[in-house]
Motif scaffolding. Structure first.
Motif, PDB file in Angstrom:
ATOM      1  N   GLY A 298       0.792  -1.216   0.000  1.00  0.00           N
ATOM      2  CA  GLY A 298       0.000   0.000   0.000  1.00  0.00           C
ATOM      3  C   GLY A 298       0.827   1.271   0.000  1.00  0.00           C
ATOM      4  N   GLY A 299       2.102   1.159  -0.306  1.00  0.00           N
ATOM      5  CA  GLY A 299       2.912   2.364  -0.437  1.00  0.00           C
ATOM      6  C   GLY A 299       3.862   2.641   0.702  1.00  0.00           C
ATOM      7  N   SER A 300       4.145   1.635   1.514  1.00  0.00           N
ATOM      8  CA  SER A 300       5.046   1.829   2.656  1.00  0.00           C
ATOM      9  C   SER A 300       6.510   1.536   2.331  1.00  0.00           C
ATOM     10  CB  SER A 300       4.635   0.917   3.810  1.00  0.00           C
ATOM     11  OG  SER A 300       3.335   1.202   4.218  1.00  0.00           O
ATOM     12  N   ALA A 301       6.821   1.328   1.063  1.00  0.00           N
ATOM     13  CA  ALA A 301       8.180   0.942   0.647  1.00  0.00           C
ATOM     14  C   ALA A 301       8.625  -0.335   1.348  1.00  0.00           C
ATOM     15  CB  ALA A 301       9.190   2.079   0.908  1.00  0.00           C
ATOM     16  N   MET A 302       7.707  -1.274   1.463  1.00  0.00           N
ATOM     17  CA  MET A 302       7.977  -2.496   2.209  1.00  0.00           C
ATOM     18  C   MET A 302       7.875  -3.749   1.344  1.00  0.00           C
ATOM     19  SD  MET A 302       8.493  -2.056   5.513  1.00  0.00           S
ATOM     20  CE  MET A 302       8.257  -0.879   6.826  1.00  0.00           C
ATOM     21  N   CYS A 303       7.439  -3.635   0.082  1.00  0.00           N
ATOM     22  CA  CYS A 303       7.192  -4.869  -0.664  1.00  0.00           C
ATOM     23  C   CYS A 303       7.893  -4.943  -2.014  1.00  0.00           C
ATOM     24  CB  CYS A 303       5.690  -5.067  -0.849  1.00  0.00           C
ATOM     25  SG  CYS A 303       4.926  -3.905  -2.008  1.00  0.00           S
ATOM     26  N   ALA A 304       8.324  -3.821  -2.554  1.00  0.00           N
ATOM     27  CA  ALA A 304       9.003  -3.784  -3.859  1.00  0.00           C
ATOM     28  C   ALA A 304       8.171  -4.344  -5.005  1.00  0.00           C
ATOM     29  CB  ALA A 304      10.359  -4.486  -3.791  1.00  0.00           C
ATOM     30  N   THR A 305       6.846  -4.282  -4.896  1.00  0.00           N
ATOM     31  CA  THR A 305       6.014  -4.741  -6.017  1.00  0.00           C
ATOM     32  C   THR A 305       5.420  -3.566  -6.801  1.00  0.00           C
ATOM     33  OG1 THR A 305       3.971  -4.917  -4.731  1.00  0.00           O
ATOM     34  CG2 THR A 305       5.381  -6.870  -4.793  1.00  0.00           C
ATOM     35  N   CYS A 306       6.082  -2.415  -6.701  1.00  0.00           N
ATOM     36  CA  CYS A 306       5.602  -1.243  -7.437  1.00  0.00           C
ATOM     37  C   CYS A 306       6.745  -0.636  -8.242  1.00  0.00           C
ATOM     38  CB  CYS A 306       5.013  -0.215  -6.473  1.00  0.00           C
ATOM     39  SG  CYS A 306       6.256   0.459  -5.364  1.00  0.00           S
ATOM     40  N   HIS A 307       7.705  -1.485  -8.589  1.00  0.00           N
ATOM     41  CA  HIS A 307       8.909  -1.078  -9.323  1.00  0.00           C
ATOM     42  C   HIS A 307       8.547  -0.540 -10.714  1.00  0.00           C
ATOM     43  CE1 HIS A 307      12.793  -2.796 -11.366  1.00  0.00           C
ATOM     44  NE2 HIS A 307      12.893  -1.500 -11.156  1.00  0.00           N
ATOM     45  N   VAL A 308       9.130   0.593 -11.084  1.00  0.00           N
ATOM     46  CA  VAL A 308       8.974   1.116 -12.459  1.00  0.00           C
ATOM     47  C   VAL A 308      10.316   1.671 -12.946  1.00  0.00           C
ATOM     48  CG1 VAL A 308       6.518   1.762 -12.260  1.00  0.00           C
ATOM     49  CG2 VAL A 308       8.280   3.441 -11.640  1.00  0.00           C
ATOM     50  N   TYR A 309      10.420   1.819 -14.276  1.00  0.00           N
ATOM     51  CA  TYR A 309      11.561   2.513 -14.868  1.00  0.00           C
ATOM     52  C   TYR A 309      11.073   3.895 -15.289  1.00  0.00           C
ATOM     53  CZ  TYR A 309      13.257  -2.292 -15.118  1.00  0.00           C
ATOM     54  OH  TYR A 309      13.625  -3.581 -14.802  1.00  0.00           O
ATOM     55  N   VAL A 310      11.760   4.912 -14.794  1.00  0.00           N
ATOM     56  CA  VAL A 310      11.323   6.291 -15.048  1.00  0.00           C
ATOM     57  C   VAL A 310      12.077   6.842 -16.255  1.00  0.00           C
ATOM     58  CG1 VAL A 310      11.291   8.624 -14.078  1.00  0.00           C
ATOM     59  CG2 VAL A 310      10.849   6.648 -12.602  1.00  0.00           C
ATOM     60  N   ASP A 311      11.353   7.514 -17.121  1.00  0.00           N
ATOM     61  CA  ASP A 311      11.983   8.166 -18.263  1.00  0.00           C
ATOM     62  C   ASP A 311      13.141   9.039 -17.756  1.00  0.00           C
ATOM     63  OD1 ASP A 311      10.697   8.788 -21.249  1.00  0.00           O
ATOM     64  OD2 ASP A 311      12.233  10.192 -20.522  1.00  0.00           O
ATOM     65  N   ALA A 312      14.332   8.816 -18.331  1.00  0.00           N
ATOM     66  CA  ALA A 312      15.548   9.425 -17.778  1.00  0.00           C
ATOM     67  C   ALA A 312      15.449  10.936 -17.601  1.00  0.00           C
ATOM     68  CB  ALA A 312      16.743   9.063 -18.649  1.00  0.00           C
ATOM     69  N   SER A 313      14.714  11.596 -18.490  1.00  0.00           N
ATOM     70  CA  SER A 313      14.668  13.057 -18.411  1.00  0.00           C
ATOM     71  C   SER A 313      13.926  13.555 -17.172  1.00  0.00           C
ATOM     72  CB  SER A 313      14.007  13.615 -19.676  1.00  0.00           C
ATOM     73  OG  SER A 313      12.705  13.087 -19.790  1.00  0.00           O
ATOM     74  N   PHE A 314      13.209  12.656 -16.506  1.00  0.00           N
ATOM     75  CA  PHE A 314      12.468  13.080 -15.309  1.00  0.00           C
ATOM     76  C   PHE A 314      13.166  12.701 -13.999  1.00  0.00           C
ATOM     77  CE2 PHE A 314       9.178  13.508 -18.415  1.00  0.00           C
ATOM     78  CZ  PHE A 314       8.444  14.584 -17.956  1.00  0.00           C
TER      79      PHE A 314
END
Ligand SMILES: Cc1cc2nc3c(=O)[nH]c(=O)nc-3n(C[C@H](O)[C@H](O)[C@H](O)COP(=O)(O)OP(=O)(O)OC[C@H]3O[C@@H](n4cnc5c(N)ncnc54)[C@H](O)[C@@H]3O)c2cc1C
Ligand code: FES
Lengths: 107, 407
Positions: free
Chosen positions: A41-57
């Motif tokens: 739920g967003g606590s940085a506890m599970c690592a199941t929300c991994h994304v690759y961010v466009d480098a320019s951002f």
């Protein structure tokens, strides 16, 4: 509203207007995009929300803290220099137009 | 046409069941009974970030309203089931309506345990389980009251941490001789306790409260068994939960510390499943019947039930994991560690970042980590792979959970 583009592994793009203050994980999960799970739920506890961010951002995002750093070492898909946890990215006007790509797997 | 599925309870487990069924292309009707009047939401932030005003109501929500519609999941808001009729295979609602089911999933969760004496009804005595509770507490915290927390479990400690951060004076009263005694090993309890004490939270251990004294509908102080009194302006009662198993019991299903299910999560009726906080299941991992109160358990059991409704015969066997956020302490637990007889600390607690590896009868049963997600994830990998780590392995100079997981 902030425009966010989510790109799935097969290249499909989904544009979404995300309210300021909402995390990119929350916006994706609550609208049913399959690329992230967000189990903790967003606590940085599970690592199941991994994304690759466009480098320019990348520079416009808040720095990676210790907890996120360790979690990113444990993602199911490869960690790259553009890897972030989408639950730690809050939508705000600085990142309007941001593009993030889902990894192959989250677990 | 596949059978209609009715799910009682739209919490973590119920909602996951509905969406997992659709992910698995289940085409039958799905009705989700939501006993509450909000769109289904996650509970963990309620005792954490939500109390600080840093989280909006809408960001607690699992899924947008439109998604229920587009996935053809009928969510009935503010609809409480009052009876399960197994002969006619239907559920009666408070509205008088009767919903027929082919398969029924009981995901009714749990409710807070109440104290065995009066006082729960007083205006400044609170519980914390749902959004309404958290909303009221969040408002009260702005007044920086003098707080007494009854019960030093996860929720009590999380609440106390935030209350302290927001400037309140906080005392935790715990009946056991250490905090979180039901879930973690003494090493972790001691460490966490010290951190809270250093931050100015007062902790009274092995203290039993015998009464809440009050004056005109407000609690004024807690009466201890040794005769002393603890003055307070706000009381949080966080002394554990009771599974909501009454509907199942009244329907004649087997109930014992929750609704008893088998390895495939069926109750004693083959058309009825029970999952999440309300279900007691045979845990392969621990070798006994247990009930778990965690997001992981609710989510993974929901997925297993969805598979079983779709026609497979899947046994539930996920590795348990849990987390708790207490200000700057991130606690993560992999496995089940409360019965450990031997523990080995990995890393240096002085750095504020370490793990406790737990063994029962020389069997590796889990890891409790403080601010060390890499260890936690490594522990989960080791447990999932069934790796038989020994005390010697982890005590070896230079050995870390990460290095063991990679070897
Ligand atoms: C404040 C708080 C903090 C938490 N923090 C964490 C954490 O950090 N990490 C973690 O892993 N877990 C945490 N948990 C535990 C976790 O939230 C639960 O284990 C999980 O929600 C269980 O899911 P469930 O679906 O079984 O029950 P619930 O999510 O409680 O849902 C049950 C639902 O069923 C409804 N219901 C009950 N009876 C009926 C009926 N007769 N008819 C219709 N509806 C009914 C209830 O109203 C409720 O909405 C926390 C819990 C709380 C309360
Ligand atoms: S949602 Fe769990 S780490 Fe982001």
């Amino acid at each position: 509203m902030v425009k966010v583009t989510y790109i799935s592994t097969d290249g499909t793009e989904t544009d979404m207007d995300v309210a300021e203050g909402t995390s990119l994980m929350q916006a994706a999960v609550s609208s049913g995009l399959d690329g992230v799970i967000g189990e903790c739920g967003g606590s940085a506890m599970c690592a199941t929300c991994h994304v690759y961010v466009d480098a320019s951002f990348l520079e416009k995002l808040p720095a990676i803290d210790d907890m996120e750093e360790e979690m990113l070492e444990c993602t199911s898909s490869d960690r790259r220099p553009t890897s972030r946890l989408s639950c730690q990215i809050e939508s705000n006007s600085d990142i309007d137009g941001i593009r993030v790509t889902f990894p192959e797997t989250q677990v | 046409m596949p059978e209609p599925v009715v799910i009682i309870g739209a919490g973590q487990a119920g909602v996951q069941t509905a969406f997992s069924l659709r992910d698995m292309d289940y085409s039958g009707e799905i009705t989700l009974l939501n006993g509450e009047n909000f769109l289904p939401y996650q509970r963990p932030p309620l005792s954490k970030s939500y109390l600080k005003n840093s989280v909006t109501d809408s960001s607690l929500i699992f899924r947008n309203e439109q998604l229920y519609e587009s996935k053809q999941i009928e969510i009935m808001q503010a609809s409480t089931a009052i009876k399960i009729n197994r002969q006619t295979k239907s559920v009666s609602l408070t509205t008088g309506e009767e919903l027929p089911y082919g398969k029924l999933v009981i995901a009714t969760g749990a409710r807070n345990r109440i104290l065995p004496f009066d006082g729960g009804e007083l205006k400044n005595v609170f519980q914390l389980r749902g959004l309404e509770d958290a909303k009221r507490l969040r408002l009260e915290l702005q007044k920086k009251p003098k707080i007494a927390v009854i019960g030093g479990g996860f929720i009590g400690l999380e609440f106390a941490s935030i209350a302290k951060e927001l400037g309140a004076q906080v005392t935790i009263v715990e009946a056991a001789s250490r905090v979180m005694a039901r879930a973690v090993c003494p090493t972790l309890s001691d460490y966490v306790q010290k951190v809270h004490l250093a931050r100015g939270i007062e902790i009274l251990l092995a203290q039993k409260i015998v009464a809440i004294n009050s004056s005109s509908d407000f609690a004024t102080d807690l009466q201890m068994h040794d005769g002393s009194k603890l003055p307070c302006e706000l009381v949080l009662v966080s002394v554990g939960i009771i599974p909501n198993s009454e509907l199942a019991e009244a329907a004649g299903l087997t109930v014992s510390n929750g609704i008893q299910v088998d390895a495939t999560l069926h109750t004693s009726d083959p058309d009825i499943f029970a999952i999440g906080d309300c279900a007691c299941f045979p845990s392969d991992f621990s070798g006994r019947n247990i009930r778990l109160e965690s997001v992981q358990n609710a989510v993974d059991q929901a997925k297993t039930v969805a598979e079983n409704i779709c026609g497979t015969s899947t046994e539930y066997g996920s590795i348990p994991w849990f987390w708790s956020d207490q200000s700057d302490l991130k606690i993560q637990i992999a496995g089940l560690t409360s019965n450990a007889d031997t523990t080995v600390v990995s890393g240096d607690p002085a750095t504020g970042k370490f793990s406790v590896c737990c063994f029962t009868n020389n069997r590796f049963v889990g890891v409790e980590s403080i601010n060390h997600p890499a260890d936690h994830m490594a522990a989960r990998r080791l447990l999932a792979a069934g790796r038989k780590i020994t005390v010697q392995d982890i005590s070896h100079p230079g050995a870390t959970l990460k290095s063991l997981a990679k070897s």
